[in-house]
Design a protein around this motif. Structure first.
Motif, short mmCIF file in Angstrom:
data_model
loop_
_atom_site.label_atom_id
_atom_site.label_comp_id
_atom_site.label_asym_id
_atom_site.label_seq_id
_atom_site.Cartn_x
_atom_site.Cartn_y
_atom_site.Cartn_z
N GLU A 11 0.84 -1.19 0.00
CA GLU A 11 0.00 0.00 0.00
C GLU A 11 0.88 1.25 0.00
OE1 GLU A 11 -3.21 -0.42 -0.38
OE2 GLU A 11 -3.05 -2.59 -0.12
N ASP A 12 0.26 2.40 -0.22
CA ASP A 12 1.02 3.65 -0.19
C ASP A 12 1.69 3.82 1.19
OD1 ASP A 12 0.05 4.13 -2.69
OD2 ASP A 12 -1.27 5.78 -2.10
N ILE A 13 2.97 4.18 1.17
CA ILE A 13 3.64 4.55 2.41
C ILE A 13 3.33 6.02 2.68
CG2 ILE A 13 5.88 4.93 3.50
CD1 ILE A 13 6.91 2.46 2.05
N VAL A 14 2.80 6.30 3.86
CA VAL A 14 2.43 7.67 4.24
C VAL A 14 3.13 8.01 5.55
CG1 VAL A 14 0.55 9.27 4.75
CG2 VAL A 14 0.18 7.39 3.13
N LEU A 15 3.94 9.05 5.55
CA LEU A 15 4.69 9.42 6.74
C LEU A 15 4.72 10.93 6.89
CD1 LEU A 15 7.72 10.51 5.69
CD2 LEU A 15 7.95 8.09 5.16
#
Length: 362
Positions: free
Chosen positions: A293-297
């Motif tokens: 999945e998209d990495i969101v940080l």
């Protein structure tokens, strides 16, 4: 000790000081045959460079990058890639008084303590944000590697300045939308408020902090090394090594502490023949390994330490004194920090991609 080097297989060493002849990096471990576009490296450096808008320091540096080795006929050769940017607009006289005192919340005292009183006081030396040029240049190489292998797309942007927070759709935001605004916040309404707040802080002789958010798309499942080299841990290490950083979170981050498991857990399902998660509270990483999945940080930055207001401090001999900064400085580092955040994320992913290639079952 190797405090100026980062990475295991995709290894980067940065060099140079703010007021020295040049800054840059050496990238060791990039595979041969990766298409190399120098214009893309320059584009990333242009997003970091000073003097790009009324909100940033007015130091006039073109930050033109030179390739010294490791590239031939448009592709990487597999040998170390050396990238260099020459400094052309130093004003060391603006910093001459710094050799005898310690600026509040800067690295002056700690470098003095670590190196027995030996330090380059001009513009902060290695602690200056110009050191990030090497990171951004190396990150541009990693960007091209990851795009070639997986089609990875990384979009960083300013989410928040002081208490002004943008409303941004993580799933659809593009770099083009980000670059439409000098704040690098793709929410037009929030961006205008941020501009006003940053300009007011400059007039007050003060500075502001904020948050950069970064979304990474098309990351394959399986990147990350248990137990101590989890992808989460590597990202935290990389991003907290940037100047002025004070916090890191991924997915729901600290907000997860207020949720129940029934809310935070990401249910699995099959979509288009692949195992996917229905939600993405984990931010693309579970068990320290990417799940596809998209990495969101997000990364929190403190207010810029250099301000024009008068401050109390001490000299290197311990005598009380008053310090008032001169020269050209950012009242808010956030707009220029976006490129460095993206770069460190890309360096981590490139390193873990090489480790995965070396360890996965054929």
């Amino acid at each position: 000790m190797a405090g100026s080097s980062f990475g295991t297989l995709f290894r980067v060493t940065t060099f140079g000081e703010s007021h020295g002849p040049a800054v840059g990096c050496i990238v060791d471990g990039c595979p041969a045959g990766i298409p190399f576009d120098l214009a893309q490296v320059q584009q990333d450096l242009d997003r970091r460079r000073p003097g790009q808008s009324k909100l940033t320091t007015q130091r006039k540096e073109g930050d033109a990058v030179e390739v010294l080795s490791g590239v031939f006929e448009g592709v990487t050769t597999g040998t170390p890639i050396a990238l260099q940017v020459r400094n052309t607009d130093q004003r060391s006289k603006d910093y001459s008084e710094l050799k005898d005192l310690f600026r509040p919340s800067h690295a002056d005292f700690t470098y003095h303590a670590k190196y027995g009183g030996v330090r380059d006081w001009r513009g902060g030396g290695r602690a200056s944000y110009r050191e990030a040029i090497g990171r951004v240049a190396a990150g541009a190489v990693a960007r091209q590697l990851l795009a070639s292998w997986y089609g990875v797309e990384t979009v960083g942007y300013v989410l928040q300045v002081a208490d002004i927070r943008g409303q941004i759709d993580q799933a659809t935001v593009t770099q083009e939308q980000v670059e439409e605004h000098i704040t690098r916040c793709p929410d037009p309404s929030a961006s205008e408020k941020m501009i006003a707040a940053i300009e007011q802080a400059r007039r007050d002789g003060d500075s502001l902090g904020g948050i950069v958010e970064c979304v990474v798309r098309n990351v394959p499942a399986g990147l990350g090394e248990p137990v101590f080299d989890k992808l989460t841990a590597s990202l935290a290490h990389a991003l907290m090594s940037l100047p002025a950083t004070r916090g890191f979170e991924i997915g729901e981050g600290f907000g997860a502490a207020t949720l129940r498991g029934t809310t935070h857990n990401d249910a699995f399902e099959t979509r288009d023949g692949k195992t996917r998660t229905r939600t993405n509270h984990s931010g693309g990483i579970q068990g320290g390994i990417s799940n596809g999945e998209d990495i969101v940080l997000r990364v929190a930055f403190k207010p810029t330490a250099t301000i024009h207001a008068a401050q109390e401090t001490v000299t290197i001999d311990g005598e009380p004194t008053i310090f008032q900064a001169k020269g050209r400085h950012d009242p808010c580092v956030l707009p220029r920090a976006v490129a460095a955040v993206e770069a460190m994320v890309l360096l981590v992913l490139a390193d873990h991609a090489l480790m995965q290639q070396a360890t996965k079952r054929q």
